[in-house]
Design a protein around this motif. Structure first.
Motif, PDB file in Angstrom:
ATOM      1  N   LEU A  93      47.236  31.219  27.134  1.00  0.00           N
ATOM      2  CA  LEU A  93      47.381  32.666  27.353  1.00  0.00           C
ATOM      3  C   LEU A  93      48.025  33.327  26.137  1.00  0.00           C
ATOM      4  CD1 LEU A  93      48.771  33.290  30.953  1.00  0.00           C
ATOM      5  CD2 LEU A  93      46.833  34.442  29.858  1.00  0.00           C
ATOM      6  N   ALA A  94      49.064  32.683  25.609  1.00  0.00           N
ATOM      7  CA  ALA A  94      49.784  33.249  24.461  1.00  0.00           C
ATOM      8  C   ALA A  94      48.859  33.345  23.248  1.00  0.00           C
ATOM      9  CB  ALA A  94      51.009  32.397  24.143  1.00  0.00           C
ATOM     10  N   ARG A  95      48.009  32.339  23.089  1.00  0.00           N
ATOM     11  CA  ARG A  95      47.080  32.374  21.943  1.00  0.00           C
ATOM     12  C   ARG A  95      46.121  33.545  22.057  1.00  0.00           C
ATOM     13  NH1 ARG A  95      45.010  26.277  20.750  1.00  0.00           N
ATOM     14  NH2 ARG A  95      47.054  25.320  20.894  1.00  0.00           N
ATOM     15  N   ALA A  96      45.597  33.744  23.282  1.00  0.00           N
ATOM     16  CA  ALA A  96      44.659  34.859  23.474  1.00  0.00           C
ATOM     17  C   ALA A  96      45.360  36.179  23.175  1.00  0.00           C
ATOM     18  CB  ALA A  96      44.120  34.840  24.902  1.00  0.00           C
ATOM     19  N   ARG A  97      46.594  36.296  23.654  1.00  0.00           N
ATOM     20  CA  ARG A  97      47.320  37.565  23.480  1.00  0.00           C
ATOM     21  C   ARG A  97      47.788  37.771  22.051  1.00  0.00           C
ATOM     22  NH1 ARG A  97      49.957  36.993  29.274  1.00  0.00           N
ATOM     23  NH2 ARG A  97      48.249  37.948  30.442  1.00  0.00           N
ATOM     24  N   ALA A  98      47.857  36.683  21.292  1.00  0.00           N
ATOM     25  CA  ALA A  98      48.213  36.829  19.877  1.00  0.00           C
ATOM     26  C   ALA A  98      47.050  37.453  19.104  1.00  0.00           C
ATOM     27  CB  ALA A  98      48.575  35.472  19.284  1.00  0.00           C
ATOM     28  N   HIS A 122      37.607  37.942  38.092  1.00  0.00           N
ATOM     29  CA  HIS A 122      38.132  37.053  37.065  1.00  0.00           C
ATOM     30  C   HIS A 122      39.653  37.037  37.068  1.00  0.00           C
ATOM     31  CE1 HIS A 122      34.546  35.626  35.117  1.00  0.00           C
ATOM     32  NE2 HIS A 122      34.027  36.851  35.116  1.00  0.00           N
ATOM     33  N   THR A 123      40.215  35.888  36.802  1.00  0.00           N
ATOM     34  CA  THR A 123      41.663  35.548  36.727  1.00  0.00           C
ATOM     35  C   THR A 123      42.372  35.486  38.081  1.00  0.00           C
ATOM     36  OG1 THR A 123      42.749  37.708  36.420  1.00  0.00           O
ATOM     37  CG2 THR A 123      41.859  36.665  34.422  1.00  0.00           C
ATOM     38  N   LYS A 124      41.787  36.009  39.142  1.00  0.00           N
ATOM     39  CA  LYS A 124      42.365  35.796  40.474  1.00  0.00           C
ATOM     40  C   LYS A 124      41.273  35.751  41.543  1.00  0.00           C
ATOM     41  CE  LYS A 124      44.218  40.530  40.230  1.00  0.00           C
ATOM     42  NZ  LYS A 124      44.261  40.703  38.779  1.00  0.00           N
ATOM     43  N   ALA A 125      40.281  34.927  41.285  1.00  0.00           N
ATOM     44  CA  ALA A 125      39.141  34.848  42.198  1.00  0.00           C
ATOM     45  C   ALA A 125      39.532  34.184  43.518  1.00  0.00           C
ATOM     46  CB  ALA A 125      38.013  34.065  41.536  1.00  0.00           C
ATOM     47  N   LYS A 126      38.806  34.562  44.561  1.00  0.00           N
ATOM     48  CA  LYS A 126      38.998  33.930  45.883  1.00  0.00           C
ATOM     49  C   LYS A 126      37.858  32.949  46.124  1.00  0.00           C
ATOM     50  CE  LYS A 126      41.663  37.144  48.612  1.00  0.00           C
ATOM     51  NZ  LYS A 126      41.663  38.495  48.050  1.00  0.00           N
ATOM     52  N   HIS A 159      44.585  39.503  20.819  1.00  0.00           N
ATOM     53  CA  HIS A 159      44.217  40.791  21.419  1.00  0.00           C
ATOM     54  C   HIS A 159      45.224  41.121  22.517  1.00  0.00           C
ATOM     55  CE1 HIS A 159      41.922  43.919  23.357  1.00  0.00           C
ATOM     56  NE2 HIS A 159      40.909  43.772  22.512  1.00  0.00           N
ATOM     57  N   GLU A 160      45.680  42.364  22.547  1.00  0.00           N
ATOM     58  CA  GLU A 160      46.684  42.759  23.544  1.00  0.00           C
ATOM     59  C   GLU A 160      46.144  42.623  24.977  1.00  0.00           C
ATOM     60  OE1 GLU A 160      49.668  46.495  24.392  1.00  0.00           O
ATOM     61  OE2 GLU A 160      48.188  46.652  22.768  1.00  0.00           O
ATOM     62  N   HIS A 161      44.872  42.987  25.152  1.00  0.00           N
ATOM     63  CA  HIS A 161      44.263  42.890  26.483  1.00  0.00           C
ATOM     64  C   HIS A 161      42.970  42.084  26.397  1.00  0.00           C
ATOM     65  CE1 HIS A 161      47.124  45.774  27.964  1.00  0.00           C
ATOM     66  NE2 HIS A 161      46.778  46.617  27.000  1.00  0.00           N
ATOM     67  N   PRO A 162      43.076  40.768  26.376  1.00  0.00           N
ATOM     68  CA  PRO A 162      41.850  39.960  26.249  1.00  0.00           C
ATOM     69  C   PRO A 162      40.927  40.171  27.453  1.00  0.00           C
ATOM     70  CG  PRO A 162      43.850  38.592  26.155  1.00  0.00           C
ATOM     71  CD  PRO A 162      44.267  39.958  26.569  1.00  0.00           C
ATOM     72  N   SER A 163      39.644  40.017  27.221  1.00  0.00           N
ATOM     73  CA  SER A 163      38.663  40.136  28.305  1.00  0.00           C
ATOM     74  C   SER A 163      38.973  39.080  29.368  1.00  0.00           C
ATOM     75  CB  SER A 163      37.262  39.909  27.720  1.00  0.00           C
ATOM     76  OG  SER A 163      36.498  39.088  28.572  1.00  0.00           O
ATOM     77  N   GLU A 164      38.913  39.486  30.628  1.00  0.00           N
ATOM     78  CA  GLU A 164      39.284  38.549  31.703  1.00  0.00           C
ATOM     79  C   GLU A 164      38.256  37.431  31.849  1.00  0.00           C
ATOM     80  OE1 GLU A 164      40.379  40.962  35.121  1.00  0.00           O
ATOM     81  OE2 GLU A 164      42.430  40.923  34.306  1.00  0.00           O
ATOM     82  N   ARG A 165      36.998  37.736  31.541  1.00  0.00           N
ATOM     83  CA  ARG A 165      35.987  36.674  31.570  1.00  0.00           C
ATOM     84  C   ARG A 165      36.337  35.594  30.547  1.00  0.00           C
ATOM     85  NH1 ARG A 165      31.954  34.560  28.772  1.00  0.00           N
ATOM     86  NH2 ARG A 165      30.156  33.733  29.892  1.00  0.00           N
ATOM     87  N   GLU A 166      36.704  36.033  29.340  1.00  0.00           N
ATOM     88  CA  GLU A 166      37.014  35.063  28.279  1.00  0.00           C
ATOM     89  C   GLU A 166      38.314  34.314  28.584  1.00  0.00           C
ATOM     90  OE1 GLU A 166      34.631  34.384  26.460  1.00  0.00           O
ATOM     91  OE2 GLU A 166      33.460  36.185  26.887  1.00  0.00           O
ATOM     92  N   LEU A 167      39.247  35.009  29.236  1.00  0.00           N
ATOM     93  CA  LEU A 167      40.487  34.326  29.621  1.00  0.00           C
ATOM     94  C   LEU A 167      40.169  33.173  30.572  1.00  0.00           C
ATOM     95  CD1 LEU A 167      43.301  36.962  30.291  1.00  0.00           C
ATOM     96  CD2 LEU A 167      43.188  35.216  28.498  1.00  0.00           C
TER      97      LEU A 167
END
Ligand code: ADP
Ligand code: ASP
Ligand code: MG
Length: 405
Positions: free
Chosen positions: A51-56, A108-112, A58-66
């Motif tokens: 997560l930290a790498r993605a945020r380094a 994405h990121t909190k799927a059920k 882009h401030e708001h990384p795409s949730e699909r890519e996360l």
């Protein structure tokens, strides 16, 4: 022969030595003749690091890519666990969430989890293999990888236990079970032999990260009895199950603290029908999760609304409120971040009185001020100063005698 689902958390598979030890435990259970489905998390720290790498970048990384990125953490440990089992001559096969037939919605990121097609797992179990499934992930109907929210490997394990009709579901972690409070904060916290779904759910949603709250919700819905226990010893753990009558004899089962909340105050808004509705509609439309709400009405047709939101939602909440204040005719927004929410939980509160008074007195005795208060049938929560949160937990723990057997 029974069918067992075991889940090993991040610390339990934290390095190669630990993965080898987990493989030995699995081998021993298999040699007793049981069928095993194993769910593993990413190595501890890996999900945060990704997560930290993605945020380094882009401030708001795409949730699909996360989701694409975070799912790799578990993909590493499933393969290593399977290889560790092969090294012990145990037949084993690793599955991603998609390969294990775990279908989710599209969030994405909190799927059920919507459904599980357990046929591939059943086939491999019949063939005598140990099936290792990546926790925390699934696939949606568009074929996209999704993740199930932080701590989501717990949910994978509980949902698989329901899908394969397991005789047992065991959640292996780095403590001996569910304690009366976080054993890292309260030294004399005691391990509980058992706890009801509702109590576990309230503790989990109030900050006890030992179980993901959605996984407990799922367990309650499908009546999956599970045990939380340590992967580092063979001590019996805590059984989580439907409430039974004698559980009400204990007034407070446990204490939780949530340090991840922010207090938002919307002050000087017109005290007229529709103000609160507009404020909370705007927050809901911005997908902000609002927890404790208090309104005070002043003398001059002016009201203040105070509520708490998860820290990660704070910026979104403030942004959503700006246009609303213009619309309702005034008001200011202030944010207080240095707060914590302390909760005491127990099904016994349904039949005992004086619990709130006892809690408030215990906090008063150590000079801790109470900010907000909210109650439900089996929980009392208070907001206190973040710097005194651990002290407040210890005071609450002691006053309800949770340190005594
Ligand atoms: P895992 O990686 O195995 O999923 P977690 O770190 O998610 O483990 O959860 C286990 C941690 O939960 C423990 O190390 C403990 O510090 C914390 N915890 C918080 N509240 C409690 C509680 N009431 N009982 C046990 N552990 C708790
Ligand atoms: N690896 C994920 C997380 O850290 C899922 C889990 O551990 O349960 O949130
Ligand atoms: Mg966890």
């Amino acid at each position: 022969m029974s069918r067992i689902v075991q889940k090993y958390g991040g610390t339990s598979v934290g390095d190669i030595e630990r993965i080898k030890r987990v493989a030995e435990r699995i081998k021993a259970v298999r040699e007793e003749g049981h069928e095993l489905v194993i769910v593993v998390s990413a190595r501890s720290g890996v999900t945060n690091e990704l997560l930290a790498r993605a945020r380094a970048i882009h401030e708001h990384p795409s949730e699909r890519e996360l989701d694409m990125l975070l799912a790799t953490g578990e993909q590493e440990t499933i393969a290593l666990t399977a290889i560790a089992l092969h090294a012990l001559a145990v037949p084993a096969v690793s599955y991603t969430g998609a390969q294990a037939g775990i279908f989710t919605d599209k969030v994405h990121t909190k799927a059920k989890i919507k459904t599980i097609n357990a046929r591939p797992i059943e086939r491999d179990l019949k063939a005598g293999k140990v099936v290792i499934v990546a926790g925390f992930q699934g696939i949606n109907e568009d074929g996209q990888i999704t993740t199930l929210g932080r701590g989501g490997s717990d949910l994978t394990a509980i949902a698989l236990a329901a899908a394969v009709q397991a005789d047992k579901c065991e959640i292996y972690t780095d403590v001996d079970g569910v304690y009366t409070a976080d054993p890292r904060v309260v030294k004399d916290a005691r391990k509980l032999d058992e706890i009801s779904y509702d109590e576990m759910l309230e503790l989990a949603s109030s900050g006890s990260k030992v179980m993901q709250s959605r996984s407990v919700e799922f367990a309650k819905k499908y009546n999956v009895v599970f045990e939380v226990r340590s992967s580092f010893n063979h001590n019996p753990g805590t059984i989580v199950k439907e409430e039974v009558a004698y559980m009400e004899q204990v007034v407070v089962r446990g204490v939780a603290v949530d340090k991840d909340q922010t207090k938002v105050i919307v002050s000087n808004i017109p005290d007229k029908p529709g103000s609160a509705a507009k404020v909370f509609r705007a927050l809901a439309d911005a997908s902000v999760i609002v927890d404790m709400i208090v309104q005070n009405v002043g003398r001059h047709g002016i009201a203040n609304l105070t509520f708490t939101v998860p820290q990660s939602d704070t910026a979104r909440a403030v942004k959503a409120l700006e246009p609303v204040l213009d619309e309702i005719g005034g008001g200011q927004v202030a944010v207080h971040e240095r707060i914590a929410k302390l909760s005491v939980v127990g099904v016994g509160m349904k039949t005992h009185s004086g619990v709130a008074a006892t809690l408030f007195q215990a906090l008063a005795d150590v000079g801790i001020n109470i900010d907000l208060i909210s109650t439900s049938e089996i929980k009392i929560s208070v907001v206190v100063d973040l710097d005194r949160a651990d002290e407040a937990v210890r005071a609450a723990h002691a006053v309800f005698g949770l340190d005594k057997v």
